[in-house]
Design a protein around this motif. Structure first.
Motif, PDB file in Angstrom:
ATOM      1  N   GLU A  22     -29.749 -50.647  41.743  1.00 50.74           N
ATOM      2  CA  GLU A  22     -28.884 -51.052  41.192  1.00 50.74           C
ATOM      3  C   GLU A  22     -27.644 -51.694  42.136  1.00 50.74           C
ATOM      4  O   GLU A  22     -27.924 -51.343  43.319  1.00 50.74           O
ATOM      5  N   PRO A  23     -26.948 -52.733  41.680  1.00 52.55           N
ATOM      6  CA  PRO A  23     -26.059 -53.447  43.042  1.00 52.55           C
ATOM      7  C   PRO A  23     -24.842 -52.461  43.236  1.00 52.55           C
ATOM      8  O   PRO A  23     -24.723 -51.385  42.418  1.00 52.55           O
ATOM      9  N   PHE A  24     -24.488 -52.718  44.299  1.00 48.16           N
ATOM     10  CA  PHE A  24     -23.042 -51.767  44.837  1.00 48.16           C
ATOM     11  C   PHE A  24     -21.994 -52.140  43.983  1.00 48.16           C
ATOM     12  O   PHE A  24     -21.865 -53.343  43.567  1.00 48.16           O
ATOM     13  N   GLU A  25     -21.293 -51.092  43.685  1.00 49.26           N
ATOM     14  CA  GLU A  25     -19.934 -51.197  43.245  1.00 49.26           C
ATOM     15  C   GLU A  25     -19.177 -52.031  43.682  1.00 49.26           C
ATOM     16  O   GLU A  25     -18.831 -51.529  45.038  1.00 49.26           O
ATOM     17  N   VAL A  26     -18.481 -53.090  43.464  1.00 46.66           N
ATOM     18  CA  VAL A  26     -17.220 -53.831  44.287  1.00 46.66           C
ATOM     19  C   VAL A  26     -15.918 -52.856  44.160  1.00 46.66           C
ATOM     20  O   VAL A  26     -15.449 -52.603  43.021  1.00 46.66           O
ATOM     21  N   LEU A  27     -15.402 -52.615  45.091  1.00 49.44           N
ATOM     22  CA  LEU A  27     -14.123 -51.821  45.428  1.00 49.44           C
ATOM     23  C   LEU A  27     -12.957 -52.726  45.073  1.00 49.44           C
ATOM     24  O   LEU A  27     -12.863 -53.814  45.403  1.00 49.44           O
ATOM     25  N   SER A  28     -11.825 -52.440  44.113  1.00 50.04           N
ATOM     26  CA  SER A  28     -11.095 -53.184  43.572  1.00 50.04           C
ATOM     27  C   SER A  28     -10.019 -53.045  44.709  1.00 50.04           C
ATOM     28  O   SER A  28     -10.049 -52.177  45.684  1.00 50.04           O
ATOM     29  N   ASP A  29      -8.788 -53.975  44.725  1.00 53.92           N
ATOM     30  CA  ASP A  29      -7.802 -53.805  45.637  1.00 53.92           C
ATOM     31  C   ASP A  29      -6.783 -52.883  45.187  1.00 53.92           C
ATOM     32  O   ASP A  29      -6.771 -52.129  44.078  1.00 53.92           O
ATOM     33  N   CYS A  30      -6.050 -52.391  46.155  1.00 53.81           N
ATOM     34  CA  CYS A  30      -5.204 -51.263  45.990  1.00 53.81           C
ATOM     35  C   CYS A  30      -4.255 -51.471  44.943  1.00 53.81           C
ATOM     36  O   CYS A  30      -3.455 -52.501  44.943  1.00 53.81           O
ATOM     37  N   PRO A  31      -3.738 -50.571  43.870  1.00 53.78           N
ATOM     38  CA  PRO A  31      -2.845 -51.054  42.660  1.00 53.78           C
ATOM     39  C   PRO A  31      -1.630 -50.908  43.392  1.00 53.78           C
ATOM     40  O   PRO A  31      -0.529 -51.355  42.575  1.00 53.78           O
ATOM     41  N   SER A  32      -1.260 -50.227  44.453  1.00 56.86           N
ATOM     42  CA  SER A  32       0.170 -50.281  44.745  1.00 56.86           C
ATOM     43  C   SER A  32       0.437 -51.189  45.888  1.00 56.86           C
ATOM     44  O   SER A  32       1.541 -51.876  45.648  1.00 56.86           O
ATOM     45  N   CYS A  33      -0.231 -51.507  46.723  1.00 56.60           N
ATOM     46  CA  CYS A  33      -0.026 -52.782  47.582  1.00 56.60           C
ATOM     47  C   CYS A  33      -0.686 -53.723  47.542  1.00 56.60           C
ATOM     48  O   CYS A  33      -0.484 -54.800  48.155  1.00 56.60           O
ATOM     49  N   GLY A  34      -1.736 -53.932  46.917  1.00 59.09           N
ATOM     50  CA  GLY A  34      -2.770 -54.982  46.845  1.00 59.09           C
ATOM     51  C   GLY A  34      -3.623 -55.329  48.142  1.00 59.09           C
ATOM     52  O   GLY A  34      -4.438 -56.296  48.106  1.00 59.09           O
ATOM     53  N   SER A  35      -3.742 -54.369  48.866  1.00 60.59           N
ATOM     54  CA  SER A  35      -4.700 -54.434  49.965  1.00 60.59           C
ATOM     55  C   SER A  35      -6.021 -54.446  49.557  1.00 60.59           C
ATOM     56  O   SER A  35      -6.498 -53.497  48.586  1.00 60.59           O
ATOM     57  N   VAL A  51      -9.202 -44.514  48.256  1.00 58.71           N
ATOM     58  CA  VAL A  51      -8.055 -44.350  48.981  1.00 58.71           C
ATOM     59  C   VAL A  51      -7.703 -45.993  49.860  1.00 58.71           C
ATOM     60  O   VAL A  51      -8.564 -46.274  50.278  1.00 58.71           O
ATOM     61  N   CYS A  52      -6.605 -46.167  49.874  1.00 55.65           N
ATOM     62  CA  CYS A  52      -5.867 -47.351  50.470  1.00 55.65           C
ATOM     63  C   CYS A  52      -5.830 -46.899  51.910  1.00 55.65           C
ATOM     64  O   CYS A  52      -5.072 -46.206  52.195  1.00 55.65           O
ATOM     65  N   THR A  53      -6.700 -47.716  52.888  1.00 55.40           N
ATOM     66  CA  THR A  53      -6.506 -47.252  54.206  1.00 55.40           C
ATOM     67  C   THR A  53      -5.256 -48.083  54.961  1.00 55.40           C
ATOM     68  O   THR A  53      -4.831 -47.797  55.961  1.00 55.40           O
ATOM     69  N   SER A  54      -4.469 -48.977  54.269  1.00 57.31           N
ATOM     70  CA  SER A  54      -3.180 -49.552  54.640  1.00 57.31           C
ATOM     71  C   SER A  54      -2.141 -48.802  54.268  1.00 57.31           C
ATOM     72  O   SER A  54      -1.226 -48.359  55.104  1.00 57.31           O
ATOM     73  N   CYS A  55      -1.966 -48.276  53.068  1.00 60.78           N
ATOM     74  CA  CYS A  55      -0.654 -47.470  52.421  1.00 60.78           C
ATOM     75  C   CYS A  55      -0.941 -46.065  52.314  1.00 60.78           C
ATOM     76  O   CYS A  55       0.061 -45.311  51.951  1.00 60.78           O
ATOM     77  N   GLY A  56      -2.089 -45.700  52.178  1.00 65.00           N
ATOM     78  CA  GLY A  56      -2.643 -44.160  51.774  1.00 65.00           C
ATOM     79  C   GLY A  56      -2.502 -43.756  50.275  1.00 65.00           C
ATOM     80  O   GLY A  56      -2.765 -42.668  50.009  1.00 65.00           O
ATOM     81  N   HIS A  57      -2.391 -44.950  49.634  1.00 65.46           N
ATOM     82  CA  HIS A  57      -2.203 -44.617  47.948  1.00 65.46           C
ATOM     83  C   HIS A  57      -3.866 -44.263  47.652  1.00 65.46           C
ATOM     84  O   HIS A  57      -4.577 -44.827  47.937  1.00 65.46           O
ATOM     85  N   SER A  58      -4.121 -42.896  46.883  1.00 64.19           N
ATOM     86  CA  SER A  58      -5.224 -42.788  46.257  1.00 64.19           C
ATOM     87  C   SER A  58      -5.354 -42.708  44.664  1.00 64.19           C
ATOM     88  O   SER A  58      -4.201 -42.540  44.203  1.00 64.19           O
ATOM     89  N   TRP A  59      -6.593 -43.295  44.370  1.00 66.73           N
ATOM     90  CA  TRP A  59      -6.355 -43.225  42.885  1.00 66.73           C
ATOM     91  C   TRP A  59      -8.043 -43.046  42.596  1.00 66.73           C
ATOM     92  O   TRP A  59      -8.882 -42.898  43.422  1.00 66.73           O
ATOM     93  N   SER A  60      -8.226 -42.579  41.200  1.00 64.97           N
ATOM     94  CA  SER A  60      -9.971 -42.437  40.905  1.00 64.97           C
ATOM     95  C   SER A  60     -10.199 -43.192  39.486  1.00 64.97           C
ATOM     96  O   SER A  60      -9.059 -44.049  38.973  1.00 64.97           O
TER      97      SER A  60
END
Length: 60
Positions: A22-35, A51-60
């Protein structure tokens, strides 16, 4: 009995890497800051969260 260089090289030959089923899942950009600095982590109930390591926003 001594082993010749050719036999030794053959005995220690590296095989081709096995392709992942199975291919690796590509992580999306942070929905909060776009990083694109996004880390994947294990959620509380065994799910996957991000979790965004730039702004700290987390989501699932």
């Amino acid at each position: 009995m001594a082993v010749s260089g050719a036999e030794d090289a053959e005995a220690h030959a590296v095989t081709d890497p096995v392709e992942s089923a199975e291919p690796f899942e590509v992580l999306s950009d942070c929905p909060s800051c776009g990083s694109a600095q996004v880390a994947q982590m294990l959620g509380d109930n065994g799910g996957v969260s991000y979790v965004c390591t730039s702004c700290g926003h987390s989501w699932s």
